[in-house]
Design an enzyme around this catalytic site. Structure first.
Site, short mmCIF file in Angstrom:
data_model
loop_
_atom_site.label_atom_id
_atom_site.label_comp_id
_atom_site.label_asym_id
_atom_site.label_seq_id
_atom_site.Cartn_x
_atom_site.Cartn_y
_atom_site.Cartn_z
N GLY A 1 8.89 3.73 -1.85
CA GLY A 1 7.72 4.18 -1.08
C GLY A 1 8.14 4.24 0.38
CG ASP B 1 8.18 8.72 -0.59
OD1 ASP B 1 7.51 7.82 -0.06
OD2 ASP B 1 7.66 9.70 -1.18
CG HIS C 1 -4.74 -8.58 -1.15
ND1 HIS C 1 -4.91 -9.18 0.08
CD2 HIS C 1 -4.41 -7.28 -0.90
CE1 HIS C 1 -4.70 -8.29 1.03
NE2 HIS C 1 -4.40 -7.13 0.47
O1 TXD Z 1 -0.70 -6.59 1.88
C1 TXD Z 1 -0.91 -5.75 0.99
N1 TXD Z 1 -0.51 -6.00 -0.28
C2 TXD Z 1 -1.65 -4.46 1.29
C3 TXD Z 1 -1.00 -3.30 0.57
C4 TXD Z 1 -1.81 -4.22 2.73
C5 TXD Z 1 -2.02 -2.92 3.16
C6 TXD Z 1 -1.78 -1.72 2.33
N2 TXD Z 1 -1.54 -2.02 0.96
C7 TXD Z 1 -1.17 -0.93 0.04
O2 TXD Z 1 0.21 -0.55 0.15
C8 TXD Z 1 -1.93 0.35 0.23
O3 TXD Z 1 -3.25 0.23 -0.23
C9 TXD Z 1 -1.09 1.29 -0.61
O4 TXD Z 1 -1.42 1.12 -1.97
C10 TXD Z 1 0.34 0.76 -0.39
C11 TXD Z 1 1.13 1.61 0.56
O5 TXD Z 1 0.45 1.75 1.77
P1 TXD Z 1 1.01 2.81 2.86
O6 TXD Z 1 0.11 2.71 4.04
O7 TXD Z 1 2.48 2.63 3.03
O8 TXD Z 1 0.73 4.19 2.10
P2 TXD Z 1 1.43 5.62 2.40
O9 TXD Z 1 1.76 5.73 3.85
O10 TXD Z 1 0.57 6.62 1.73
O11 TXD Z 1 2.81 5.51 1.62
C12 TXD Z 1 2.85 5.51 0.22
C13 TXD Z 1 4.10 6.28 -0.17
C14 TXD Z 1 4.05 7.76 0.20
O12 TXD Z 1 5.11 8.09 1.06
C15 TXD Z 1 4.16 8.50 -1.12
O13 TXD Z 1 4.93 9.67 -1.07
C16 TXD Z 1 4.85 7.45 -1.97
O14 TXD Z 1 4.25 6.23 -1.59
N3 TXD Z 1 4.69 7.68 -3.40
C17 TXD Z 1 5.65 7.39 -4.28
N4 TXD Z 1 6.85 6.82 -4.09
C18 TXD Z 1 7.58 6.67 -5.21
N5 TXD Z 1 7.18 7.03 -6.46
C19 TXD Z 1 5.97 7.61 -6.66
N6 TXD Z 1 5.58 7.97 -7.89
C20 TXD Z 1 5.15 7.81 -5.53
N7 TXD Z 1 3.91 8.32 -5.36
C21 TXD Z 1 3.65 8.24 -4.05
#
Ligand code: TXD
Length: 316
Positions: A10, A34, A176
Site C-alpha cells: 500500500g 502498490d 480500534h
Molecule cells: O491506526 C490505524 N490502524 C488506522 C488505519 C489509522 C488511520 C488509517 N487507517 C487505515 O489505513 C485507513 O482506514 C485505510 O484502510 C488504510 C490506509 O490508509 P491511507 O490513508 O494510506 O489510504 P490511501 O492513501 O488510500 O492508500 C491506500 C493504498 C492506495 O495507494 C491504493 O492504491 C492501495 O492502497 N491499494 C492496494 N495496494 C495493494 N493491493 C491492493 N489490492 C490495493 N488496493 C488498493
C-alpha cells in the site's frame, strides 16, 4: 551483517510516510508495493533522491510486483480505502476485505517467513482476515491501533496538564473502535497518577469530568482528523505508530507496546484479535502482559470485545 528488509503493501498516504520513516531511521532496505502503476516507484525515487540530505544508506524500491517482497523480515499493510467524513471504520469492511484477501495471498506466496503488521481498517477485522488467509502463526500477524490510540490519549493528558509528552504514559485496550478502553487508572506522569494530578488541579468532581472528556476525545480522535481533512484519515500518526512496532521487531527490543494480538484466554478472550499490551521482539509477539482490570474496566473491555466479535462476525 545483512541489512533487514521491510516491505510496505500500500503506497498511499500512510505507505509513503512509512517508507520515509524506514529510510530516515535506516531500519533496512525498503520495498513499497502498490497496484497503481508508477505510484510506489515515484514515491521511492523521490525519497531515495534526498538520501544525501537525510543521509540514509538503504535500498529503496517501488514496485507493482509481489516478487519484490521476497525475503522481507517485516511487512506492513496499509492497502485499503480510508474513511471519508461520516463513515465509520466498519463501513470499510467489505471493500477492504477483498483487498486484504489479495494482499494476504501475495505475502503468503512471496514472504512466508515475514512478520506482518496490519494497519488497514477496520483494523481488528483486517488483521483477523490477514492471519486466516496467510495461515501464519498468530505471533507473526499483528495489528497497529493501540500505539496510536494510546499516543492520542497521552497527548491529550500532556496538553491538559501542561507537561512534556515524553513524561506521560497512557494505554488503551480493546478494539480500534468507539468502544476502545483508555486505561484511566494506569495513566501517569512519571509514575504519578494522572487522576491525582487532575484532582489537585480541579478538585475531585471536575477532575473526573476532565478525564472523561479526554477519554471521549481519544475514542473519537480518528474521526476528528477525518472531519478536518475531509479527503481521508490520519496518516502521519499511524505510520509513526507502526514504525515503533516494526523497530521493536527488527531490533529485538522487547518493547511493551499496545498491540492487536490473537488472544487465547488472556483477559478472558478466546479466539479473537484484540488490543492488549504485548512484548514485541524478533519473533513478533513474544509475550502478552496480563494484569487485573477493575469491574468498570472489565465491563468496558467486554463491551469493546463484543464489538470486535460482531465486526469479525459480519465479515463474509
Ligand atoms: O491506526 C490505524 N490502524 C488506522 C488505519 C489509522 C488511520 C488509517 N487507517 C487505515 O489505513 C485507513 O482506514 C485505510 O484502510 C488504510 C490506509 O490508509 P491511507 O490513508 O494510506 O489510504 P490511501 O492513501 O488510500 O492508500 C491506500 C493504498 C492506495 O495507494 C491504493 O492504491 C492501495 O492502497 N491499494 C492496494 N495496494 C495493494 N493491493 C491492493 N489490492 C490495493 N488496493 C488498493
Amino acid at each position: 551483517m545483512a541489512r533487514k528488509k521491510i516491505s510496505l503493501i500500500g503506497g498511499g498516504q500512510i505507505g509513503g510516510v512509512l517508507a520515509q520513516l524506514c529510510a530516515l531511521r535506516e531500519l533496512g532496505d525498503v520495498v513499497l508495493f502498490d497496484i497503481v502503476e508508477g505510484l510506489p516507484q515515484g514515491k521511492m525515487l523521490d525519497i531515495a533522491e534526498v538520501g544525501p540530505v537525510d543521509r540514509y544508506d538503504v535500498n529503496l524500491k517501488g514496485t507493482n510486483s509481489y516478487e519484490d517482497i521476497k525475503g522481507s523480515d517485516v511487512v506492513i499493510v496499509t492497502a485499503g480505502l480510508p474513511r471519508k467524513p461520516g463513515m465509520s471504520r466498519d463501513d470499510l469492511i467489505e471493500v477492504n476485505s477483498k483487498i486484504m484477501t489479495s494482499v494476504a495471498e501475495g505475502i503468503k506466496a512471496y514472504a512466508p517467513e515475514s512478520i506482518i503488521i496490519v494497519i488497514s481498517n477496520p483494523l481488528d477485522a483486517m488483521v483477523t482476515l490477514c492471519q486466516k488467509i496467510t495461515g501464519f502463526p498468530y505471533n507473526r500477524v499483528i495489528g497497529q491501533a493501540g500505539v496510536l490510540d494510546s499516543a492520542r490519549f497521552a497527548s491529550f493528558i500532556a496538553w491538559e496538564l501542561g507537561v512534556s509528552v515524553k513524561d506521560v504514559t497512557a494505554m488503551t485496550l480493546g478494539g480500534h473502535g468507539d468502544d476502545m478502553v483508555p486505561l484511566v487508572r494506569y495513566a501517569s506522569v512519571n509514575g504519578i497518577p494522572v487522576t491525582e494530578l487532575l484532582e489537585q488541579k480541579y478538585g475531585a468532581e471536575k477532575g473526573k469530568e476532565v478525564m472523561a472528556a479526554m477519554v471521549k476525545r481519544t475514542r473519537g480522535a480518528g474521526g476528528e482528523v477525518v472531519a478536518l481533512l475531509k479527503t481521508g484519515s490520519a496518516f502521519y500518526s499511524p505510520a509513526s505508530a507502526a514504525i515503533s512496532m516494526a523497530e521493536a521487531i527488527l531490533k529485538d527490543q522487547k518493547r511493551v507496546l499496545p498491540t492487536c494480538c490473537f488472544l487465547q484466554g488472556e483477559f478472558g478472550v478466546n479466539g479473537f484479535y484484540v488490543g492488549v499490551p504485548a512484548v514485541l521482539g524478533e519473533k513478533g509477539v513474544e509475550n502478552i502482559i496480563q494484569f487485573k482490570l477493575d469491574a468498570e474496566e472489565q465491563a468496558m473491555m467486554d463491551k469493546s470485545v463484543a464489538a470486535v466479535k460482531e465486526l469479525v462476525g459480519s465479515m463474509k
